[in-house]
Structures are given as structure tokens and as C-alpha cells.
Design a protein around this motif. Structure first.
Motif, short mmCIF file in Angstrom:
data_model
loop_
_atom_site.label_atom_id
_atom_site.label_comp_id
_atom_site.label_asym_id
_atom_site.label_seq_id
_atom_site.Cartn_x
_atom_site.Cartn_y
_atom_site.Cartn_z
N LYS A 74 -45.65 -9.44 19.76
CA LYS A 74 -44.69 -10.45 20.20
C LYS A 74 -43.61 -9.78 21.03
CE LYS A 74 -40.94 -13.40 18.49
NZ LYS A 74 -40.16 -13.80 17.28
N ALA A 75 -43.27 -10.41 22.13
CA ALA A 75 -42.10 -10.02 22.91
C ALA A 75 -41.27 -11.27 23.12
CB ALA A 75 -42.51 -9.41 24.25
N ALA A 76 -39.99 -11.20 22.82
CA ALA A 76 -39.15 -12.40 22.92
C ALA A 76 -37.74 -12.02 23.33
CB ALA A 76 -39.11 -13.13 21.58
N VAL A 77 -37.13 -12.90 24.08
CA VAL A 77 -35.70 -12.82 24.35
C VAL A 77 -35.03 -13.88 23.48
CG1 VAL A 77 -33.86 -13.12 26.04
CG2 VAL A 77 -35.99 -11.97 26.70
N ASN A 78 -34.23 -13.42 22.53
CA ASN A 78 -33.49 -14.32 21.64
C ASN A 78 -32.08 -14.50 22.20
OD1 ASN A 78 -35.73 -14.25 19.89
ND2 ASN A 78 -34.93 -12.42 18.88
N PHE A 79 -31.60 -15.73 22.21
CA PHE A 79 -30.31 -15.97 22.86
C PHE A 79 -29.52 -17.04 22.12
CE2 PHE A 79 -33.60 -18.56 24.81
CZ PHE A 79 -33.04 -19.84 24.80
N GLU A 80 -28.23 -16.89 22.23
CA GLU A 80 -27.30 -17.89 21.70
C GLU A 80 -27.44 -19.18 22.51
OE1 GLU A 80 -22.46 -18.58 21.88
OE2 GLU A 80 -23.30 -16.56 22.11
N ILE A 81 -27.52 -20.32 21.83
CA ILE A 81 -27.62 -21.61 22.52
C ILE A 81 -26.26 -21.95 23.11
CG2 ILE A 81 -28.12 -24.06 22.25
CD1 ILE A 81 -30.04 -23.30 20.01
N PRO A 82 -26.18 -22.12 24.44
CA PRO A 82 -24.87 -22.32 25.09
C PRO A 82 -24.16 -23.60 24.62
CG PRO A 82 -26.58 -21.77 26.69
CD PRO A 82 -27.27 -22.04 25.41
N PHE A 83 -22.87 -23.52 24.53
CA PHE A 83 -21.99 -24.66 24.26
C PHE A 83 -22.31 -25.35 22.93
CE2 PHE A 83 -22.99 -24.52 28.88
CZ PHE A 83 -21.80 -23.92 29.30
N ALA A 84 -22.81 -24.57 21.97
CA ALA A 84 -23.12 -25.12 20.65
C ALA A 84 -22.65 -24.16 19.58
CB ALA A 84 -24.62 -25.40 20.53
N PRO A 85 -21.35 -24.00 19.38
CA PRO A 85 -20.83 -23.05 18.39
C PRO A 85 -21.26 -23.37 16.96
CG PRO A 85 -19.08 -24.46 19.21
CD PRO A 85 -20.26 -24.69 20.09
N SER A 86 -21.48 -24.65 16.67
CA SER A 86 -21.91 -25.01 15.32
C SER A 86 -23.30 -24.48 15.02
CB SER A 86 -21.88 -26.53 15.14
OG SER A 86 -22.73 -27.17 16.08
N LEU A 87 -24.17 -24.46 16.03
CA LEU A 87 -25.51 -23.89 15.84
C LEU A 87 -25.41 -22.38 15.63
CD1 LEU A 87 -27.66 -25.81 18.48
CD2 LEU A 87 -27.38 -26.30 16.04
N LYS A 88 -24.54 -21.74 16.39
CA LYS A 88 -24.36 -20.29 16.23
C LYS A 88 -23.86 -19.95 14.83
CE LYS A 88 -21.93 -16.29 18.10
NZ LYS A 88 -20.96 -15.79 19.13
N SER A 89 -22.91 -20.72 14.33
CA SER A 89 -22.38 -20.45 12.99
C SER A 89 -23.42 -20.66 11.91
CB SER A 89 -21.16 -21.34 12.73
OG SER A 89 -21.53 -22.71 12.75
N ALA A 90 -24.41 -21.52 12.18
CA ALA A 90 -25.50 -21.74 11.22
C ALA A 90 -26.63 -20.72 11.38
CB ALA A 90 -26.06 -23.15 11.38
N GLY A 91 -26.50 -19.83 12.37
CA GLY A 91 -27.53 -18.82 12.60
C GLY A 91 -28.68 -19.30 13.47
N ILE A 92 -28.58 -20.48 14.04
CA ILE A 92 -29.66 -21.04 14.85
C ILE A 92 -29.56 -20.48 16.27
CG2 ILE A 92 -30.62 -23.18 15.80
CD1 ILE A 92 -29.52 -24.62 13.32
N TYR A 93 -30.70 -20.07 16.83
CA TYR A 93 -30.72 -19.50 18.17
C TYR A 93 -31.98 -19.94 18.91
CZ TYR A 93 -33.91 -16.11 15.99
OH TYR A 93 -34.94 -15.52 15.30
N GLY A 94 -31.97 -19.74 20.21
CA GLY A 94 -33.15 -20.04 21.03
C GLY A 94 -33.93 -18.77 21.33
N HIS A 95 -35.18 -18.96 21.74
CA HIS A 95 -35.98 -17.80 22.16
C HIS A 95 -37.01 -18.22 23.20
CE1 HIS A 95 -39.44 -18.22 18.94
NE2 HIS A 95 -39.14 -19.36 19.48
N VAL A 96 -37.29 -17.27 24.08
CA VAL A 96 -38.40 -17.37 25.02
C VAL A 96 -39.35 -16.24 24.66
CG1 VAL A 96 -39.11 -17.28 27.43
CG2 VAL A 96 -36.92 -18.31 26.83
N TYR A 97 -40.62 -16.55 24.41
CA TYR A 97 -41.50 -15.55 23.80
C TYR A 97 -42.87 -15.51 24.46
CZ TYR A 97 -43.85 -19.53 21.76
OH TYR A 97 -44.54 -20.70 21.62
N GLY A 98 -43.55 -14.43 24.20
CA GLY A 98 -44.97 -14.28 24.51
C GLY A 98 -45.66 -13.66 23.31
N ASN A 99 -46.80 -14.20 22.93
CA ASN A 99 -47.62 -13.69 21.82
C ASN A 99 -48.98 -13.26 22.32
OD1 ASN A 99 -46.32 -16.13 19.52
ND2 ASN A 99 -45.87 -13.97 19.54
#
Length: 204
Positions: free
Chosen positions: A103-128
């Protein structure tokens, strides 16, 4: 392993690289003259290792025996666009003695969503990518054949999604595109929801 990406100054991001593999060898008397047990073998597919594929949806299969009518879901091949076809749904997964997944992935903070960041939720773009194959023998010719199959029949997918590393496991919502599959694999392009414990740090 995970590496911070410092060129994105406004948002937190990291590069995640993971590889796993295994080899199953028989044990006991006459160990090289008997096949391994299916329950011991490696299976591939699902959120844990090969997104876009069904659980146990990639790897060796066999025609389902008469009387076993359990539905196996959609299947697919390299020429199909959405994993369609009934034939894969009438086959059973056999598992493999040799497997790898990456797996290769870029994990990133979801922009303009501080509540998601505080909950540990993030986005990713991946290849498997991954594959599992059976061992037909233990001589040099058989081992060369296994290595050839591992390379030539590698499955691959890519996508984008949202991940919540909850206390009990990773919950993911992904949009998956399967780029490479084999004729009897079970897979589907589109949205997938999944759960896995891969990559979690339970020491926290």
C-alpha cells in the motif's frame, strides 16, 4: 512506515508505505507430499489489504461443488468495467501458500473541518497491489513458476476515501477503482465501506 510531508504548509499530510507477505510451508511427516490445509492459507481482498476487491476475492479459486449454492457476489476480470459476471460468484476461494500486499497512500487533514481533525478522521489517496498463489511443489522449477505468477498476476487498485481510526479498528469509506484483476476475481468499482485493524497502534 509513515513520513510527514512538509511541503503542504497549511495542512498536515504524510506518506504511508506498507508491505506485508508470507509463505506457508507444510509440517510433519510426508509434509512435502501433501497439500496445505485451506484454513491455514492466505486470503486476499478487502479493506485490510486490497481495496476494491471482496474479502477473499483475489487469488486461486475452484468451481463450486454441486449442492453448495451460497452466493458469492459479483466477479470480474481485466476486460470488465465493474466486476460483472456470474461465473466468479459460482467459485470458491482456495487461498494461497505465498502472498504479498503493498500500500502507498497520502494521508491528509480534511480542509476546513477542524471537528473531523479533533476526532482523528482524515482523508487518503491510495494505491494497493497484491497477489497470492498456491505452491505446486518445492523444486526449483516450481519456485520459479510461483515467482513468475506472483509478478504477472498481481492485482492492483487505487482510490480516495475517508478514514476514522476508532478504538476498535479503522472504519473507511472509499471510492475504489480496480486497475488490474484476474478472470475469476470478485471485485467492484465504486463506493466501499470497510473495517480493518491494519496499521493501528494498540499501545496508545
Amino acid at each position: 512506515s509513515e513520513f510527514p510531508l512538509t511541503f503542504l504548509k497549511n495542512w498536515e499530510a504524510s506518506l504511508e508505505l506498507r508491505v506485508k507477505g508470507g509463505v506457508l510451508l507444510p509440517w510433519g511427516q510426508e509434509r512435502f507430499s501433501k497439500p496445505t490445509y485451506i484454513s491455514d492459507r492466505f486470503f486476499l481482498g478487502g479493506t485490510a489489504d486490497l481495496r476494491g476487491f471482496h474479502v477473499k476475492g483475489a487469488g486461486p479459486t475452484a468451481q463450486r461443488r454441486a449442492g453448495n449454492t451460497t452466493s458469492g457476489g459479483g466477479g470480474g476480470g481485466e476486460a470488465a468495467s465493474a466486476g460483472g459476471g456470474d461465473e466468479a460468484g459460482h467459485r470458491d476461494a482456495l487461498g494461497g501458500d505465498v502472498m504479498f500486499s503493498a500500500k502507498a497512500a497520502v494521508n491528509f487533514e480534511i480542509p476546513f473541518a477542524p471537528s473531523l481533525k479533533s476526532a482523528g478522521i482524515y482523508g487518503h489517496v491510495y494505491g494497493n497491489a497484491g497477489n497470492c498463489v498456491g505452491l505446486t511443489g518445492y523444486g526449483s522449477d516450481q519456485l520459479r513458476s510461483v515467482l513468475k505468477d506472483l509478478k504477472s498476476k498481481t492485482r492492483a487498485s487505487l482510490g480516495v476515501g475517508v478514514v476514522w481510526p476508532s478504538p476498535v479498528g479503522k472504519l473507511e469509506a472509499n471510492y475504489c477503482v480496480v486497475k488490474r484483476a484476474q478472470v475469476h476475481d470478485k471485485w467492484r468499482n465504486g463506493f466501499h465501506f470497510g473495517f480493518s485493524t491494519s496499521g493501528l497502534d494498540f499501545r496508545r
